[in-house]
Design a protein around this motif. Sequence first.
Motif, PDB file in Angstrom:
ATOM      1  N   ARG A  33     -27.658  22.277 -35.896  1.00 11.99           N
ATOM      2  CA  ARG A  33     -27.656  23.561 -35.048  1.00 11.99           C
ATOM      3  C   ARG A  33     -26.136  23.705 -34.703  1.00 11.99           C
ATOM      4  N   VAL A  34     -25.348  22.524 -34.308  1.00 13.44           N
ATOM      5  CA  VAL A  34     -24.031  22.671 -33.831  1.00 13.44           C
ATOM      6  C   VAL A  34     -23.201  23.091 -35.095  1.00 13.44           C
ATOM      7  N   THR A  35     -23.522  22.620 -36.197  1.00 10.97           N
ATOM      8  CA  THR A  35     -22.738  23.139 -37.621  1.00 10.97           C
ATOM      9  C   THR A  35     -22.978  24.557 -37.838  1.00 10.97           C
ATOM     10  N   ASP A  36     -24.308  24.951 -37.515  1.00  8.24           N
ATOM     11  CA  ASP A  36     -24.587  26.347 -37.879  1.00  8.24           C
ATOM     12  C   ASP A  36     -23.909  27.439 -36.666  1.00  8.24           C
ATOM     13  N   LEU A  37     -23.655  27.012 -35.612  1.00 10.77           N
ATOM     14  CA  LEU A  37     -22.937  27.671 -34.690  1.00 10.77           C
ATOM     15  C   LEU A  37     -21.543  27.604 -34.938  1.00 10.77           C
ATOM     16  N   LEU A  38     -21.070  26.576 -35.470  1.00 12.22           N
ATOM     17  CA  LEU A  38     -19.452  26.557 -35.774  1.00 12.22           C
ATOM     18  C   LEU A  38     -19.099  27.333 -36.999  1.00 12.22           C
ATOM     19  N   LYS A  39     -20.045  27.285 -37.818  1.00 12.03           N
ATOM     20  CA  LYS A  39     -19.861  28.417 -39.237  1.00 12.03           C
ATOM     21  C   LYS A  39     -19.442  29.667 -38.887  1.00 12.03           C
ATOM     22  N   GLU A  40     -19.821  29.864 -37.506  1.00  7.19           N
ATOM     23  CA  GLU A  40     -19.692  31.640 -37.101  1.00  7.19           C
ATOM     24  C   GLU A  40     -18.189  31.548 -36.702  1.00  7.19           C
ATOM     25  N   HIS A  41     -17.314  30.604 -36.663  1.00  9.37           N
ATOM     26  CA  HIS A  41     -16.182  30.682 -35.948  1.00  9.37           C
ATOM     27  C   HIS A  41     -15.181  30.159 -37.012  1.00  9.37           C
ATOM     28  N   HIS A  42     -13.688  30.433 -37.049  1.00 13.04           N
ATOM     29  CA  HIS A  42     -12.812  29.858 -38.162  1.00 13.04           C
ATOM     30  C   HIS A  42     -12.454  28.687 -37.341  1.00 13.04           C
ATOM     31  N   ILE A  43     -12.768  27.536 -38.075  1.00 14.29           N
ATOM     32  CA  ILE A  43     -12.197  26.159 -37.690  1.00 14.29           C
ATOM     33  C   ILE A  43     -11.669  25.537 -38.818  1.00 14.29           C
ATOM     34  N   ASP A  44     -10.466  25.109 -38.283  1.00  9.75           N
ATOM     35  CA  ASP A  44      -9.356  24.308 -39.112  1.00  9.75           C
ATOM     36  C   ASP A  44      -9.443  22.682 -38.893  1.00  9.75           C
ATOM     37  N   LEU A  45     -10.090  22.380 -37.985  1.00  2.00           N
ATOM     38  CA  LEU A  45      -9.807  20.927 -37.754  1.00  2.00           C
ATOM     39  C   LEU A  45     -11.095  20.580 -37.134  1.00  2.00           C
ATOM     40  N   VAL A  46     -11.469  19.158 -37.493  1.00  2.81           N
ATOM     41  CA  VAL A  46     -12.491  18.716 -36.612  1.00  2.81           C
ATOM     42  C   VAL A  46     -12.077  17.271 -36.043  1.00  2.81           C
ATOM     43  N   LEU A  47     -11.996  17.001 -34.843  1.00  6.91           N
ATOM     44  CA  LEU A  47     -11.676  15.829 -34.103  1.00  6.91           C
ATOM     45  C   LEU A  47     -13.066  15.129 -33.590  1.00  6.91           C
ATOM     46  N   SER A  48     -12.828  13.713 -33.547  1.00  6.95           N
ATOM     47  CA  SER A  48     -13.950  13.053 -33.068  1.00  6.95           C
ATOM     48  C   SER A  48     -13.698  11.755 -32.476  1.00  6.95           C
ATOM     49  N   SER A  49     -14.461  11.006 -31.746  1.00  4.58           N
ATOM     50  CA  SER A  49     -13.989   9.801 -31.234  1.00  4.58           C
ATOM     51  C   SER A  49     -14.740   8.925 -32.402  1.00  4.58           C
ATOM     52  N   SER A  50     -14.327   7.712 -32.393  1.00  5.34           N
ATOM     53  CA  SER A  50     -14.674   6.754 -33.659  1.00  5.34           C
ATOM     54  C   SER A  50     -16.249   6.399 -33.357  1.00  5.34           C
ATOM     55  N   PHE A  51     -16.976   6.607 -32.471  1.00 11.23           N
ATOM     56  CA  PHE A  51     -18.279   6.235 -32.026  1.00 11.23           C
ATOM     57  C   PHE A  51     -19.019   7.134 -33.233  1.00 11.23           C
ATOM     58  N   LYS A  52     -19.956   6.255 -33.934  1.00  8.09           N
ATOM     59  CA  LYS A  52     -21.078   7.014 -34.856  1.00  8.09           C
ATOM     60  C   LYS A  52     -21.702   8.070 -34.410  1.00  8.09           C
ATOM     61  N   ARG A  53     -22.359   8.275 -33.377  1.00 10.11           N
ATOM     62  CA  ARG A  53     -22.976   9.454 -32.969  1.00 10.11           C
ATOM     63  C   ARG A  53     -22.045  10.615 -32.604  1.00 10.11           C
ATOM     64  N   ALA A  54     -20.934  10.325 -32.197  1.00 11.91           N
ATOM     65  CA  ALA A  54     -19.762  11.540 -32.197  1.00 11.91           C
ATOM     66  C   ALA A  54     -19.481  12.209 -33.526  1.00 11.91           C
ATOM     67  N   MET A  55     -19.257  11.057 -34.585  1.00  9.15           N
ATOM     68  CA  MET A  55     -18.826  11.512 -36.048  1.00  9.15           C
ATOM     69  C   MET A  55     -19.932  12.406 -36.636  1.00  9.15           C
ATOM     70  N   GLN A  56     -21.121  11.693 -36.438  1.00  9.95           N
ATOM     71  CA  GLN A  56     -22.482  12.485 -37.189  1.00  9.95           C
ATOM     72  C   GLN A  56     -22.782  13.989 -36.561  1.00  9.95           C
ATOM     73  N   THR A  57     -22.364  14.030 -35.143  1.00 10.36           N
ATOM     74  CA  THR A  57     -22.556  15.379 -34.537  1.00 10.36           C
ATOM     75  C   THR A  57     -21.669  16.466 -35.295  1.00 10.36           C
ATOM     76  N   VAL A  58     -20.507  16.137 -35.679  1.00  9.23           N
ATOM     77  CA  VAL A  58     -19.592  17.176 -36.099  1.00  9.23           C
ATOM     78  C   VAL A  58     -19.033  16.899 -37.668  1.00  9.23           C
ATOM     79  N   GLU A  59     -19.863  15.999 -38.523  1.00  5.69           N
ATOM     80  CA  GLU A  59     -19.654  15.823 -39.855  1.00  5.69           C
ATOM     81  C   GLU A  59     -19.853  16.739 -40.734  1.00  5.69           C
ATOM     82  N   GLY A  60     -20.999  17.816 -40.115  1.00  5.59           N
ATOM     83  CA  GLY A  60     -21.363  18.767 -40.723  1.00  5.59           C
ATOM     84  C   GLY A  60     -20.504  20.118 -40.814  1.00  5.59           C
ATOM     85  N   ALA A  61     -19.652  20.096 -39.658  1.00  5.33           N
ATOM     86  CA  ALA A  61     -18.785  21.280 -39.533  1.00  5.33           C
ATOM     87  C   ALA A  61     -17.598  20.899 -40.261  1.00  5.33           C
TER      88      ALA A  61
END
Length: 89
Positions: A33-61
Amino acid sequence: MTNLYFVRHAHSVYTPDEVNRPLSEHGCNDAKRVTDLLKEHHIDLVLSSSFKRAMQTVEGAANFIDEAVLLVDGFKERTECQQHNKMSC
């Protein structure tokens, strides 16, 4: 104008291993759902902590914009002291 979108990690399965704790099935659905929401915006860069759950949350974007997730150590929500139940370091 620069826009910043902050996303907290989706629901994870509890394990004592803070760094490698994965998303739950519910969390994986929310990450989509996060990926689908962010697809509606112009995203240039995705940052995350190194915690697996954080990376998994934003990897689709990141995959959607064909970029790697950039890891930022300072984005960790817990410190070594907190992980080992110490009052101070």
